[in-house]
Design a protein around this motif. Structure first.
Motif, short mmCIF file in Angstrom:
data_model
loop_
_atom_site.label_atom_id
_atom_site.label_comp_id
_atom_site.label_asym_id
_atom_site.label_seq_id
_atom_site.Cartn_x
_atom_site.Cartn_y
_atom_site.Cartn_z
N GLN A 121 1.45 -10.48 -10.42
CA GLN A 121 2.86 -10.61 -10.81
C GLN A 121 3.75 -9.73 -9.93
O GLN A 121 4.77 -10.19 -9.41
N ALA A 122 3.35 -8.49 -9.76
CA ALA A 122 4.15 -7.56 -8.95
C ALA A 122 4.21 -8.02 -7.49
O ALA A 122 5.27 -7.98 -6.86
N ARG A 123 3.09 -8.45 -6.96
CA ARG A 123 3.07 -8.93 -5.57
C ARG A 123 3.98 -10.14 -5.39
O ARG A 123 4.69 -10.25 -4.40
N LEU A 124 3.93 -11.06 -6.32
CA LEU A 124 4.77 -12.25 -6.23
C LEU A 124 6.25 -11.88 -6.25
O LEU A 124 7.04 -12.34 -5.42
N VAL A 125 6.63 -11.04 -7.20
CA VAL A 125 8.04 -10.66 -7.33
C VAL A 125 8.53 -9.88 -6.12
O VAL A 125 9.61 -10.14 -5.58
N LEU A 126 7.73 -8.92 -5.65
CA LEU A 126 8.15 -8.14 -4.48
C LEU A 126 8.17 -8.99 -3.22
O LEU A 126 9.07 -8.84 -2.39
N THR A 127 7.22 -9.89 -3.07
CA THR A 127 7.22 -10.76 -1.88
C THR A 127 8.47 -11.63 -1.89
O THR A 127 9.13 -11.78 -0.85
N LEU A 128 8.80 -12.20 -3.03
CA LEU A 128 10.02 -12.99 -3.14
C LEU A 128 11.23 -12.14 -2.76
O LEU A 128 12.09 -12.57 -1.99
N ARG A 129 11.28 -10.94 -3.27
CA ARG A 129 12.41 -10.04 -2.99
C ARG A 129 12.51 -9.77 -1.49
O ARG A 129 13.60 -9.82 -0.91
N TRP A 130 11.38 -9.47 -0.84
CA TRP A 130 11.41 -9.16 0.59
C TRP A 130 11.78 -10.37 1.43
O TRP A 130 12.50 -10.24 2.42
N VAL A 131 11.30 -11.53 1.05
CA VAL A 131 11.65 -12.74 1.79
C VAL A 131 13.16 -12.96 1.73
O VAL A 131 13.78 -13.31 2.73
N ARG A 132 13.76 -12.69 0.58
CA ARG A 132 15.22 -12.81 0.44
C ARG A 132 15.93 -11.72 1.23
O ARG A 132 16.91 -11.99 1.91
N GLU A 133 15.46 -10.49 1.14
CA GLU A 133 16.08 -9.38 1.88
C GLU A 133 16.03 -9.62 3.39
O GLU A 133 16.97 -9.29 4.10
N LEU A 134 14.91 -10.14 3.84
CA LEU A 134 14.71 -10.38 5.27
C LEU A 134 15.36 -11.69 5.73
O LEU A 134 15.35 -11.99 6.92
N GLU A 135 15.88 -12.45 4.77
CA GLU A 135 16.53 -13.73 5.03
C GLU A 135 15.62 -14.68 5.81
O GLU A 135 16.04 -15.33 6.76
N LEU A 136 14.37 -14.75 5.36
CA LEU A 136 13.43 -15.68 5.98
C LEU A 136 13.74 -17.09 5.50
O LEU A 136 13.75 -17.36 4.30
N GLY A 137 13.98 -17.98 6.43
CA GLY A 137 14.25 -19.37 6.10
C GLY A 137 12.97 -20.12 5.80
O GLY A 137 11.86 -19.57 5.88
#
Length: 144
Positions: free
Chosen positions: A111-127
């Protein structure tokens, strides 16, 4: 890739695409009792962590990041322990695809990995294309 690896990466892909119905359906196929449970998401998490912290991170930086992260959650912050999140981030930065120190609950870790990965993908603006490459790279690394 194994079926479990593909399923995990499909779960993460659905989350990154904000496909919450697909996320829920695909998540139901995951088996926390599987010895490889969390490995593929852990690999993607580590890749995203190293993109988010490309020069590594000092404990104070990670502690501050976790505090900001938890403070930004509208709901659910109580589901995460700050010290465990910090250990999880360092495990990801170190390339530890398994359970880092103090990370004994595979479902909470997932759960933590999923949420943090989502957060980082958004922060990094990965398309979408960069997200697919992240997932493909994680799949290749797990297959090795």
């Amino acid at each position: 890739m194994t079926p479990a690896t593909t399923t995990e990466l499909d779960v993460l892909g659905a989350l990154l695409a904000f496909d919450f119905i697909g996320f829920a359906q695909k998540s139901a196929a995951l088996d926390p009792a599987d010895a490889r449970y969390g490995q593929a998401v852990g690999c993607a998490f580590g890749l995203a962590a190293r993109r988010r912290f490309p020069r590594g991170a000092h404990p104070e930086e990670v502690r501050a990041y976790v505090a900001r992260f938890l403070g930004s959650l509208e709901a659910g912050a109580e589901d995460f322990d700050a010290a465990v999140l910090e250990a999880l981030i360092f495990a990801g930065l170190d390339g530890d695809g398994g359970q880092g120190p103090g990370l004994t609950d595979p479902e909470r870790t997932m759960q933590a990995r999923l949420v943090l990965t989502l957060r980082w993908v958004r922060e990094l603006e990965l398309g979408p294309e960069e997200q697919r490459e992240l997932l493909a790279q994680a799949g290749r690394r797990v297959a090795v």
